[in-house]
Write an enzyme that holds these catalytic residues in place. Structure first.
Site, PDB file in Angstrom:
ATOM      1  N   GLU A 166      12.477  -9.493   1.478  1.00  0.00           N
ATOM      2  CA  GLU A 166      11.739  -8.306   1.914  1.00  0.00           C
ATOM      3  C   GLU A 166      12.557  -7.049   1.617  1.00  0.00           C
ATOM      4  OE1 GLU A 166       9.713  -8.445   5.747  1.00  0.00           O
ATOM      5  OE2 GLU A 166      10.614  -6.506   6.202  1.00  0.00           O
ATOM      6  N   PRO A 217       0.789  -1.234   0.000  1.00  0.00           N
ATOM      7  CA  PRO A 217       0.000   0.000   0.000  1.00  0.00           C
ATOM      8  C   PRO A 217       0.821   1.283   0.000  1.00  0.00           C
ATOM      9  CG  PRO A 217      -0.062  -1.039   2.162  1.00  0.00           C
ATOM     10  CD  PRO A 217       0.590  -2.022   1.221  1.00  0.00           C
ATOM     11  N   LEU A 275      12.490   0.808   1.171  1.00  0.00           N
ATOM     12  CA  LEU A 275      13.294   1.960   0.735  1.00  0.00           C
ATOM     13  C   LEU A 275      13.979   2.609   1.929  1.00  0.00           C
ATOM     14  CD1 LEU A 275      10.224   2.746  -1.177  1.00  0.00           C
ATOM     15  CD2 LEU A 275      12.314   3.183  -2.438  1.00  0.00           C
ATOM     16  N   SER A 276      13.216   2.777   3.004  1.00  0.00           N
ATOM     17  CA  SER A 276      13.751   3.447   4.194  1.00  0.00           C
ATOM     18  C   SER A 276      14.364   2.419   5.144  1.00  0.00           C
ATOM     19  CB  SER A 276      12.621   4.205   4.908  1.00  0.00           C
ATOM     20  OG  SER A 276      11.646   3.300   5.381  1.00  0.00           O
ATOM     21  N   ARG A 322       7.663   0.301  13.425  1.00  0.00           N
ATOM     22  CA  ARG A 322       8.240  -0.204  12.164  1.00  0.00           C
ATOM     23  C   ARG A 322       9.365  -1.215  12.408  1.00  0.00           C
ATOM     24  NH1 ARG A 322       5.855   3.216   8.295  1.00  0.00           N
ATOM     25  NH2 ARG A 322       5.524   5.272   9.198  1.00  0.00           N
ATOM     26  N   HIS A 356       4.261  -4.588   9.054  1.00  0.00           N
ATOM     27  CA  HIS A 356       4.204  -4.449  10.503  1.00  0.00           C
ATOM     28  C   HIS A 356       2.892  -4.945  11.113  1.00  0.00           C
ATOM     29  CE1 HIS A 356       7.544  -1.979   9.300  1.00  0.00           C
ATOM     30  NE2 HIS A 356       6.749  -1.128   8.686  1.00  0.00           N
ATOM     31  N   ASP A 399       1.757 -15.848   6.727  1.00  0.00           N
ATOM     32  CA  ASP A 399       1.287 -17.208   6.433  1.00  0.00           C
ATOM     33  C   ASP A 399       1.380 -17.525   4.945  1.00  0.00           C
ATOM     34  OD1 ASP A 399       0.768 -17.604   9.096  1.00  0.00           O
ATOM     35  OD2 ASP A 399      -1.419 -17.428   8.926  1.00  0.00           O
TER      36      ASP A 399
HETATM   37  C1  DQA Z   1       8.313   0.999   3.605  1.00  0.00           C
HETATM   38  C2  DQA Z   1       8.446   1.137   5.124  1.00  0.00           C
HETATM   39  C3  DQA Z   1       7.123   0.895   5.815  1.00  0.00           C
HETATM   40  O1  DQA Z   1       7.266   1.049   7.223  1.00  0.00           O
HETATM   41  C4  DQA Z   1       6.089   1.902   5.332  1.00  0.00           C
HETATM   42  O2  DQA Z   1       4.831   1.618   5.915  1.00  0.00           O
HETATM   43  C5  DQA Z   1       5.995   1.969   3.849  1.00  0.00           C
HETATM   44  C6  DQA Z   1       7.216   1.895   3.055  1.00  0.00           C
HETATM   45  C7  DQA Z   1       9.626   1.329   2.870  1.00  0.00           C
HETATM   46  O3  DQA Z   1       9.750   0.939   1.721  1.00  0.00           O
HETATM   47  O4  DQA Z   1      10.501   2.001   3.435  1.00  0.00           O
HETATM   48  O5  DQA Z   1       4.931   2.175   3.292  1.00  0.00           O
HETATM   49  O6  DQA Z   1       7.997  -0.353   3.312  1.00  0.00           O
END
Ligand code: DQA
Length: 155
Positions: free
Chosen positions: A97, A9, A100-101, A110, A79, A86
């Site tokens: 996984e 999302p 970006l951040s 987070r 999160h 599952d």
């Molecule tokens: C994210 C980090 C998540 O905590 C956040 O809800 C996002 C983007 C990222 O790519 O840094 O929507 O997945």
């Protein structure tokens, strides 16, 4: 080798969404970069973004038998989602996984990932490059796994 890149999302908003956190690169540009890297690696790549948890659960579930691996940025569902945990586990398809951040250096909520424990690895904190690093890592993992399966060497 076929790889699925899945995006959760709000990632359709990349480029204008909190650019100080996520940068100015759009999801379309990330896709172009991944397509280029996939060609160089000689793998084929499908790409999907959804804001709907159930659609992501279905995409992961249907990845078994269709894809060799999944690169997944579950975004906020990272999160919260037992259903995605599952689905990844049930699929048996190796998943990396991506964030970006650097989620470990942000708000406490987070720090918890429901999906990371069922992934083969995680890449976070490198902006759009996180996706490219994840693809490189996943393809390397799959090639080594194939070599072992074929009785080959791992390095
Ligand atoms: C994210 C980090 C998540 O905590 C956040 O809800 C996002 C983007 C990222 O790519 O840094 O929507 O997945």
């Amino acid at each position: 080798m076929k790889i699925l890149v899945l995006n959760g999302p709000n990632l359709q908003l990349l480029g204008r969404r909190e650019p100080d956190v996520y940068g100015r690169v759009t999801l379309a540009e990330i896709r172009r970069q991944l397509d280029r890297r996939a060609r160089a690696l000689k793998v084929s790549l499908d790409f999907l973004q959804s804001n709907v948890e159930g659609e992501l659960v279905t995409a992961v579930g249907e990845s078994a038998g269709r894809y060799d691996g999944v690169v997944f940025n579950p975004a906020a569902y990272t999160h919260t989602s037992v259903a995605l945990h599952d689905a990844i586990k049930a699929s048996g398809v190796p998943c990396v996984e991506v964030h970006l951040s650097n989620v470990a250096a942000r708000e406490d909520f987070r720090r918890r990932s429901y999906t990371a424990p069922v992934c083969i690895g995680q890449v976070a904190g490198f902006g759009a490059d996180s996706y490219l690093l994840a693809l490189d890592g996943l393809v390397g993992y799959l090639r080594r796994a194939r070599a072992i399966g074929a009785g080959g060497r791992t390095s």
